[in-house]
Scaffold this active site. Structure first.
Site, mmCIF file in Angstrom:
data_model
loop_
_atom_site.group_PDB
_atom_site.id
_atom_site.type_symbol
_atom_site.label_atom_id
_atom_site.label_comp_id
_atom_site.label_asym_id
_atom_site.label_seq_id
_atom_site.Cartn_x
_atom_site.Cartn_y
_atom_site.Cartn_z
ATOM 1 N N HIS A 20 0.839 -1.202 0.000
ATOM 2 C CA HIS A 20 0.000 0.000 0.000
ATOM 3 C C HIS A 20 0.873 1.251 0.000
ATOM 4 O O HIS A 20 0.636 2.187 -0.776
ATOM 5 C CB HIS A 20 -0.910 0.044 1.239
ATOM 6 N N LYS A 44 -15.846 -7.833 4.924
ATOM 7 C CA LYS A 44 -14.647 -8.280 5.630
ATOM 8 C C LYS A 44 -14.814 -8.146 7.142
ATOM 9 O O LYS A 44 -15.484 -7.256 7.624
ATOM 10 C CB LYS A 44 -13.437 -7.427 5.228
ATOM 11 N N ARG A 93 -1.391 -6.126 -8.403
ATOM 12 C CA ARG A 93 -0.243 -6.940 -8.030
ATOM 13 C C ARG A 93 0.051 -8.006 -9.072
ATOM 14 O O ARG A 93 1.187 -8.322 -9.349
ATOM 15 C CB ARG A 93 -0.484 -7.624 -6.686
ATOM 16 N N SER A 131 -3.124 -7.760 2.480
ATOM 17 C CA SER A 131 -3.482 -7.570 3.893
ATOM 18 C C SER A 131 -3.928 -8.881 4.520
ATOM 19 O O SER A 131 -3.621 -9.169 5.677
ATOM 20 C CB SER A 131 -4.582 -6.515 4.026
#
Length: 170
Positions: A20, A44, A93, A131
């Site tokens: 990040h 989440k 990514r 994460s």
């Protein structure tokens, strides 16, 4: 640098990672103003509260003068209209991120025709990092020093005992 444009980097940042931070730094060189827009994802379980994530991000970006941290709820397209921005920053990514991010970019543009999504690739050393992986490493007592800024590592270590008991924030 693109003159006068406010770019928004949205996410849950639970926890903020070096990946990040890499995207934030890259974006800060491209745009005169960046807002890191932190949200509580409805999909989440969080290990850090919204305020804790904001505080961690503020510590991480303290030396980046053109970057600020804010929170939002609801539709991202509505938030962008509210703050008069039309540029979204998203990190890619790997190819596996592309389909989801492509769908989100098209949906945001469908909700607001002015929205443009800029995809930035992190340094190759962060292409595997998420994460979720960091949360799992912390929960299992692993060392997160190579994956998160120091202030996040400290907070993860404090939280790791609670994480092993499945004490997530709803």
């Amino acid at each position: 640098m693109t003159k006068g444009i406010l770019a928004v980097y949205p996410g849950s940042f639970d926890p903020p990672t070096n990946g990040h931070l890499d995207i934030i730094i890259r974006a800060s060189h491209l745009f005169p103003k960046i807002t890191i827009a932190v949200t509580k994802s409805i999909n989440k379980k969080h290990i850090f509260s919204l305020q804790e994530r904001i505080n961690l991000l503020q510590k991480i970006i303290k030396n980046l003068k053109n970057v600020k941290v804010a929170s939002f709820s609801g539709l991202l397209a509505n938030y962008l209209a509210k703050i008069n921005s039309f540029v979204l920053i998203r990190g890619l990514r790997a190819l596996s991120d592309f389909e989801y991010e492509f769908q989100m970019a098209l949906m945001n543009r469908n909700l607001n025709k002015k929205i443009e999504t800029i995809f930035l690739m992190p340094d190759q050393s962060y292409t595997f990092l998420s994460s979720g992986m960091v949360r799992e490493i912390a929960m299992l007592g692993g060392d997160t020093k190579d994956f998160v800024p120091e202030c996040v590592k400290i907070e993860l270590k404090k939280r790791s005992l609670d994480l092993s008991k499945d004490n997530f924030i709803e």
